[in-house]
Design a protein around this motif. Structure first.
Motif, PDB file in Angstrom:
ATOM      1  N   ARG A   9      52.292  42.655  36.390  1.00  0.00           N
ATOM      2  CA  ARG A   9      51.549  43.626  35.603  1.00  0.00           C
ATOM      3  C   ARG A   9      50.086  43.526  36.030  1.00  0.00           C
ATOM      4  NH1 ARG A   9      48.231  41.289  32.160  1.00  0.00           N
ATOM      5  NH2 ARG A   9      48.828  39.471  30.938  1.00  0.00           N
ATOM      6  N   PRO A  10      49.341  44.620  35.912  1.00  0.00           N
ATOM      7  CA  PRO A  10      47.932  44.555  36.312  1.00  0.00           C
ATOM      8  C   PRO A  10      47.168  43.509  35.497  1.00  0.00           C
ATOM      9  CG  PRO A  10      48.631  46.832  36.035  1.00  0.00           C
ATOM     10  CD  PRO A  10      49.745  45.961  35.505  1.00  0.00           C
ATOM     11  N   MET A  11      46.271  42.797  36.181  1.00  0.00           N
ATOM     12  CA  MET A  11      45.402  41.838  35.508  1.00  0.00           C
ATOM     13  C   MET A  11      44.379  42.642  34.701  1.00  0.00           C
ATOM     14  SD  MET A  11      43.034  38.865  37.298  1.00  0.00           S
ATOM     15  CE  MET A  11      44.414  38.107  38.166  1.00  0.00           C
ATOM     16  N   ARG A  12      44.154  42.205  33.480  1.00  0.00           N
ATOM     17  CA  ARG A  12      43.216  42.879  32.583  1.00  0.00           C
ATOM     18  C   ARG A  12      42.006  41.978  32.332  1.00  0.00           C
ATOM     19  NH1 ARG A  12      48.558  44.137  29.770  1.00  0.00           N
ATOM     20  NH2 ARG A  12      48.352  42.095  28.812  1.00  0.00           N
ATOM     21  N   PRO A  13      40.892  42.561  31.943  1.00  0.00           N
ATOM     22  CA  PRO A  13      39.744  41.716  31.593  1.00  0.00           C
ATOM     23  C   PRO A  13      40.091  40.651  30.549  1.00  0.00           C
ATOM     24  CG  PRO A  13      39.022  43.975  31.839  1.00  0.00           C
ATOM     25  CD  PRO A  13      40.541  43.989  31.935  1.00  0.00           C
ATOM     26  N   SER A  14      41.008  40.960  29.645  1.00  0.00           N
ATOM     27  CA  SER A  14      41.406  39.979  28.624  1.00  0.00           C
ATOM     28  C   SER A  14      42.169  38.791  29.219  1.00  0.00           C
ATOM     29  CB  SER A  14      42.248  40.656  27.534  1.00  0.00           C
ATOM     30  OG  SER A  14      43.424  41.214  28.089  1.00  0.00           O
ATOM     31  N   ASP A  15      42.626  38.896  30.463  1.00  0.00           N
ATOM     32  CA  ASP A  15      43.320  37.793  31.141  1.00  0.00           C
ATOM     33  C   ASP A  15      42.363  36.813  31.811  1.00  0.00           C
ATOM     34  OD1 ASP A  15      45.998  38.772  30.717  1.00  0.00           O
ATOM     35  OD2 ASP A  15      45.661  40.223  32.338  1.00  0.00           O
ATOM     36  N   ASP A  17      39.814  34.772  31.136  1.00  0.00           N
ATOM     37  CA  ASP A  17      39.598  33.380  30.700  1.00  0.00           C
ATOM     38  C   ASP A  17      40.795  32.512  31.074  1.00  0.00           C
ATOM     39  OD1 ASP A  17      37.050  33.799  29.645  1.00  0.00           O
ATOM     40  OD2 ASP A  17      37.813  34.247  27.634  1.00  0.00           O
ATOM     41  N   TRP A  18      42.010  33.009  30.813  1.00  0.00           N
ATOM     42  CA  TRP A  18      43.221  32.259  31.148  1.00  0.00           C
ATOM     43  C   TRP A  18      43.334  32.057  32.663  1.00  0.00           C
ATOM     44  CZ3 TRP A  18      47.528  33.592  34.079  1.00  0.00           C
ATOM     45  CH2 TRP A  18      48.580  32.665  34.050  1.00  0.00           C
ATOM     46  N   ALA A  20      40.957  32.059  34.969  1.00  0.00           N
ATOM     47  CA  ALA A  20      39.935  31.126  35.457  1.00  0.00           C
ATOM     48  C   ALA A  20      40.276  29.686  35.073  1.00  0.00           C
ATOM     49  CB  ALA A  20      38.564  31.521  34.918  1.00  0.00           C
ATOM     50  N   GLU A  21      40.823  29.493  33.887  1.00  0.00           N
ATOM     51  CA  GLU A  21      41.230  28.151  33.460  1.00  0.00           C
ATOM     52  C   GLU A  21      42.346  27.619  34.354  1.00  0.00           C
ATOM     53  OE1 GLU A  21      43.616  26.247  29.692  1.00  0.00           O
ATOM     54  OE2 GLU A  21      42.128  27.800  29.266  1.00  0.00           O
ATOM     55  N   GLN A  22      43.352  28.449  34.626  1.00  0.00           N
ATOM     56  CA  GLN A  22      44.458  28.037  35.486  1.00  0.00           C
ATOM     57  C   GLN A  22      43.981  27.784  36.913  1.00  0.00           C
ATOM     58  OE1 GLN A  22      47.393  27.221  34.144  1.00  0.00           O
ATOM     59  NE2 GLN A  22      46.397  27.802  32.226  1.00  0.00           N
ATOM     60  N   GLU A  23      43.082  28.626  37.392  1.00  0.00           N
ATOM     61  CA  GLU A  23      42.521  28.479  38.734  1.00  0.00           C
ATOM     62  C   GLU A  23      41.835  27.127  38.888  1.00  0.00           C
ATOM     63  OE1 GLU A  23      41.207  30.098  42.618  1.00  0.00           O
ATOM     64  OE2 GLU A  23      42.895  30.478  41.278  1.00  0.00           O
ATOM     65  N   ALA A  24      41.050  26.744  37.873  1.00  0.00           N
ATOM     66  CA  ALA A  24      40.332  25.463  37.924  1.00  0.00           C
ATOM     67  C   ALA A  24      41.293  24.274  37.949  1.00  0.00           C
ATOM     68  CB  ALA A  24      39.382  25.356  36.735  1.00  0.00           C
ATOM     69  N   VAL A  28      41.366  22.998  44.655  1.00  0.00           N
ATOM     70  CA  VAL A  28      40.272  22.109  45.020  1.00  0.00           C
ATOM     71  C   VAL A  28      38.934  22.836  44.905  1.00  0.00           C
ATOM     72  CG1 VAL A  28      39.253  20.783  46.920  1.00  0.00           C
ATOM     73  CG2 VAL A  28      41.724  20.752  46.560  1.00  0.00           C
ATOM     74  N   SER A  29      38.884  24.061  45.383  1.00  0.00           N
ATOM     75  CA  SER A  29      37.662  24.872  45.285  1.00  0.00           C
ATOM     76  C   SER A  29      38.037  26.204  44.626  1.00  0.00           C
ATOM     77  CB  SER A  29      37.024  25.080  46.658  1.00  0.00           C
ATOM     78  OG  SER A  29      37.957  25.620  47.559  1.00  0.00           O
ATOM     79  N   PRO A  30      38.129  26.191  43.295  1.00  0.00           N
ATOM     80  CA  PRO A  30      38.621  27.366  42.574  1.00  0.00           C
ATOM     81  C   PRO A  30      37.645  28.539  42.581  1.00  0.00           C
ATOM     82  CG  PRO A  30      37.844  25.712  41.028  1.00  0.00           C
ATOM     83  CD  PRO A  30      37.773  25.092  42.401  1.00  0.00           C
ATOM     84  N   TRP A  31      38.231  29.723  42.475  1.00  0.00           N
ATOM     85  CA  TRP A  31      37.424  30.916  42.235  1.00  0.00           C
ATOM     86  C   TRP A  31      36.835  30.809  40.833  1.00  0.00           C
ATOM     87  CZ3 TRP A  31      39.813  36.257  43.756  1.00  0.00           C
ATOM     88  CH2 TRP A  31      40.072  36.287  45.127  1.00  0.00           C
ATOM     89  N   SER A  32      35.676  31.408  40.649  1.00  0.00           N
ATOM     90  CA  SER A  32      35.077  31.488  39.325  1.00  0.00           C
ATOM     91  C   SER A  32      35.630  32.707  38.590  1.00  0.00           C
ATOM     92  CB  SER A  32      33.557  31.618  39.435  1.00  0.00           C
ATOM     93  OG  SER A  32      33.235  32.910  39.968  1.00  0.00           O
ATOM     94  N   ILE A  33      35.384  32.771  37.311  1.00  0.00           N
ATOM     95  CA  ILE A  33      35.786  33.942  36.548  1.00  0.00           C
ATOM     96  C   ILE A  33      35.124  35.194  37.129  1.00  0.00           C
ATOM     97  CG2 ILE A  33      33.982  33.742  34.784  1.00  0.00           C
ATOM     98  CD1 ILE A  33      36.172  34.534  32.712  1.00  0.00           C
ATOM     99  N   GLY A  34      33.920  35.023  37.653  1.00  0.00           N
ATOM    100  CA  GLY A  34      33.206  36.145  38.281  1.00  0.00           C
ATOM    101  C   GLY A  34      33.921  36.699  39.499  1.00  0.00           C
ATOM    102  N   HIS A  35      34.550  35.818  40.285  1.00  0.00           N
ATOM    103  CA  HIS A  35      35.314  36.289  41.444  1.00  0.00           C
ATOM    104  C   HIS A  35      36.438  37.222  41.006  1.00  0.00           C
ATOM    105  CE1 HIS A  35      33.692  32.641  43.599  1.00  0.00           C
ATOM    106  NE2 HIS A  35      33.511  33.583  44.508  1.00  0.00           N
TER     107      HIS A  35
END
Length: 154
Positions: A9-15, A17-18, A20-24, A28-35
Motif C-alpha cells: 500500500r502507498p506509504m503515507r505521512p502518518s507512516d 514515524d514508524w 523511521a523507527e524501523q529504519e534506525a 548501520v546508516s539509516p535514512w532519516s525521517i526527512g529522507h
C-alpha cells in the motif's frame, strides 16, 4: 486456507514515524525521517508492505522512463527470515513493471550477504561497484555492489 502473500500500500505521512523507527533499528546508516518525507514529496514509489493489517516492511523505488531504482527495502524485526523479503521484492518489481519500468537497479553492501543472496535468487546480476559508497562504522566507508535485473510481467 489460502496463504496470505502480503499487500503493498502507498506509504503515507502518518507512516513516517514508524518507518523511521524501523529504519534506525535495521540499518548501520539509516535514512532519516526527512529522507522518507522527501521521497514521498518527490513522487517516488514509497510503499508499506502489510500482512493481515500488520506492517512488516517498506520500500522506496524511483522510476525514470523504463528504469526503476530500488533505493530502500526493509523487512522489519520478527518478520525477517520468513520469506517476506522475497515477497516484498517481487511485489515491488511487479508494481514497477505496471508503472512502465522494464529494468531495475539497486546497490547493496558487499557485507550484506543475506540481501545479496536474495537479489541473486530473484534474477539480479552484478554489473559494477561503487567504491566508498556507504557510510560505515568508525568513519570507514564500504563499497556498493551495483545489481541489475530485467523486469517482465509475471
Amino acid at each position: 486456507m489460502t496463504e496470505c502473500r502480503g499487500l503493498l500500500r502507498p506509504m503515507r505521512p502518518s507512516d513516517l514515524d514508524w518507518v523511521a523507527e524501523q529504519e534506525a533499528l535495521a540499518h548501520v546508516s539509516p535514512w532519516s525521517i526527512g529522507h522518507f518525507r522527501d521521497s514521498i514529496q518527490a513522487g517516488y514509489s514509497c510503499w508499506v508492505f502489510v500482512d493481515s493489517d500488520t506492517a512488516i516492511g517498506y520500500a522506496v523505488l524511483m522510476t525514470v522512463l523504463d528504469e526503476a531504482h530500488l533505493l530502500n527495502i526493509t523487512v522489519v524485526g520478527a518478520s525477517r527470515r520468513q520469506g517476506w523479503g522475497a515477497r516484498l521484492l517481487e511485489a515491488i518489481a511487479s508494481a514497477a513493471y505496471d508503472n512502465g519500468a522494464r529494468q531495475m537497479f539497486l546497490e547493496v553492501r558487499p557485507s550484506n550477504l543475506p540481501a545479496r543472496g536474495l537479489y541473486e535468487k530473484h534474477g539480479f546480476r552484478i554489473i559494477g561497484r561503487r567504491p566508498g559508497y556507504y557510510p560505515g562504522v568508525d568513519g570507514q566507508r564500504e563499497d556498493a555492489i551495483v545489481m541489475h535485473r530485467e523486469l517482465a510481467h509475471e
